[in-house]
Design an enzyme around this catalytic site. Sequence first.
Site, PDB file in Angstrom:
ATOM      1  N   ARG A  80       0.845  -1.188   0.000  1.00 32.35           N
ATOM      2  CA  ARG A  80       0.000   0.000   0.000  1.00 32.35           C
ATOM      3  C   ARG A  80       0.874   1.230   0.000  1.00 32.35           C
ATOM      4  NH1 ARG A  80      -4.657  -0.367  -1.746  1.00 32.35           N
ATOM      5  NH2 ARG A  80      -5.310   1.503  -0.663  1.00 32.35           N
ATOM      6  N   GLU A 118      18.083 -10.173   0.143  1.00 28.40           N
ATOM      7  CA  GLU A 118      17.278  -9.313   1.034  1.00 28.40           C
ATOM      8  C   GLU A 118      17.279  -9.875   2.450  1.00 28.40           C
ATOM      9  OE1 GLU A 118      13.274  -8.477  -0.282  1.00 28.40           O
ATOM     10  OE2 GLU A 118      13.911  -8.235  -2.351  1.00 28.40           O
ATOM     11  N   ASN A 153      11.738   0.535   4.644  1.00 30.54           N
ATOM     12  CA  ASN A 153      11.185  -0.372   3.623  1.00 30.54           C
ATOM     13  C   ASN A 153      12.326  -1.060   2.898  1.00 30.54           C
ATOM     14  OD1 ASN A 153       9.206  -1.502   1.825  1.00 30.54           O
ATOM     15  ND2 ASN A 153       9.793   0.019   0.283  1.00 30.54           N
ATOM     16  N   LEU A 210       7.257   8.004  -3.158  1.00 31.00           N
ATOM     17  CA  LEU A 210       7.339   6.544  -3.266  1.00 31.00           C
ATOM     18  C   LEU A 210       8.749   6.067  -3.645  1.00 31.00           C
ATOM     19  CD1 LEU A 210       5.665   3.912  -3.232  1.00 31.00           C
ATOM     20  CD2 LEU A 210       5.391   4.200  -5.703  1.00 31.00           C
ATOM     21  N   ASP A 211       9.286   5.161  -2.847  1.00 29.12           N
ATOM     22  CA  ASP A 211      10.593   4.528  -3.109  1.00 29.12           C
ATOM     23  C   ASP A 211      11.718   5.552  -3.285  1.00 29.12           C
ATOM     24  OD1 ASP A 211       9.293   2.067  -3.058  1.00 29.12           O
ATOM     25  OD2 ASP A 211       9.001   2.033  -5.233  1.00 29.12           O
ATOM     26  N   SER A 262      17.311  -2.499  -1.962  1.00 30.00           N
ATOM     27  CA  SER A 262      17.695  -1.330  -1.163  1.00 30.00           C
ATOM     28  C   SER A 262      16.813  -1.235   0.071  1.00 30.00           C
ATOM     29  CB  SER A 262      17.488  -0.039  -1.977  1.00 30.00           C
ATOM     30  OG  SER A 262      18.156  -0.093  -3.206  1.00 30.00           O
ATOM     31  N   HIS A 322      13.141  -2.484  -0.914  1.00 31.22           N
ATOM     32  CA  HIS A 322      12.640  -2.414  -2.293  1.00 31.22           C
ATOM     33  C   HIS A 322      13.580  -3.227  -3.181  1.00 31.22           C
ATOM     34  CE1 HIS A 322      10.641  -0.742  -5.778  1.00 31.22           C
ATOM     35  NE2 HIS A 322      11.826  -0.569  -6.316  1.00 31.22           N
TER      36      HIS A 322
HETATM   37  C1  GRF Z   1      10.340  -8.380  -1.462  1.00 27.51           C
HETATM   38  O1  GRF Z   1      10.878  -8.648  -2.717  1.00 27.51           O
HETATM   39  C2  GRF Z   1      10.546  -6.938  -1.115  1.00 27.51           C
HETATM   40  O2  GRF Z   1      11.702  -6.386  -1.675  1.00 27.51           O
HETATM   41  C3  GRF Z   1       9.349  -6.270  -1.713  1.00 27.51           C
HETATM   42  O3  GRF Z   1       8.296  -7.183  -1.570  1.00 27.51           O
HETATM   43  C4  GRF Z   1       8.828  -8.504  -1.457  1.00 27.51           C
HETATM   44  C5  GRF Z   1       8.302  -9.034  -0.165  1.00 27.51           C
HETATM   45  O4  GRF Z   1       8.568 -10.399  -0.011  1.00 27.51           O
HETATM   46  N1  GRF Z   1       9.096  -5.003  -1.074  1.00 27.51           N
HETATM   47  P1  GRF Z   1       8.193 -11.097   1.369  1.00 27.51           P
HETATM   48  O5  GRF Z   1       6.691 -10.868   1.579  1.00 27.51           O
HETATM   49  O6  GRF Z   1       9.003 -10.491   2.446  1.00 27.51           O
HETATM   50  O7  GRF Z   1       8.476 -12.547   1.165  1.00 27.51           O
END
Ligand code: GRF
Length: 230
Positions: free
Chosen positions: A97, A180, A113, A150-151, A142, A115
């Site tokens: 959202r 990540e 966040n 946004l972002d 990132s 991304h």
């Molecule tokens: C990830 O790729 C993140 O970068 C993006 O949404 C995805 C979320 O994956 N914002 P998860 O729900 O944490 O598995």
Amino acid sequence: MNSQRPRARAAILISGRGSNMELIHRHSTTGNCHIDIVGVISNRADAAGLKYAHNAQLPTFVIEHNLYKSRAAFDLELQHKLVTLEVDLIILAGFMRILGADFTNYFAGKIVNIHPSLLPKYQGMHTHQRALSNNDADHGASVHIVTANLDAGPVIAQTKVAIKQDDNAHTLAARVLAAEHHLYYKVVNWLARGIVYVVDGQLYVNNSRLQRPVVFKNNKIEQAYEYLEQ
Ligand code: GRF
């Protein structure tokens, strides 16, 4: 690092799978991430990540966005919940959202966040395909502070993933997601411990301005910031 500092009260906001939430939670239980998760909030009742959160006995809340007349009304409900939970940190983890300026300004400097791109490249959606279509050598993710744009908030750290010749959006997304998982909890830990912090919209690390994002490659931090690994 200040080990006396109390653990930050964190809420994790999800919309789907919740794999980043899961990793952050696991690291919080082993002491690698100095937070107490005081709530997992989803804007969708069917978010798969809620199951993990229930099983882990984390407090879960569903605030379904489509029950609200406007974006602002949803944001306000979310804000009330987060205020009630007395959060220090709001962790967006696949939260799909867009949050309005009133919300992001209210919690300025406290929302983070992840991304899936090397920002400022590829804000928005379909980042993996866009990196492939542009024949980029590297892609990645990132972690940034969330602002009204946004972002586009200040980027704390990035993880780089080399693109392989035979990659497609699916294979690349899987490797970025794995990276990540190595990155997000570390950055959350820096924020929770006050090692990295925000003043007037600018990032600081150990009392100096963070001039550029901390870069990880192959999940290892670049030399200049090795001390952050402690
Ligand atoms: C990830 O790729 C993140 O970068 C993006 O949404 C995805 C979320 O994956 N914002 P998860 O729900 O944490 O598995």
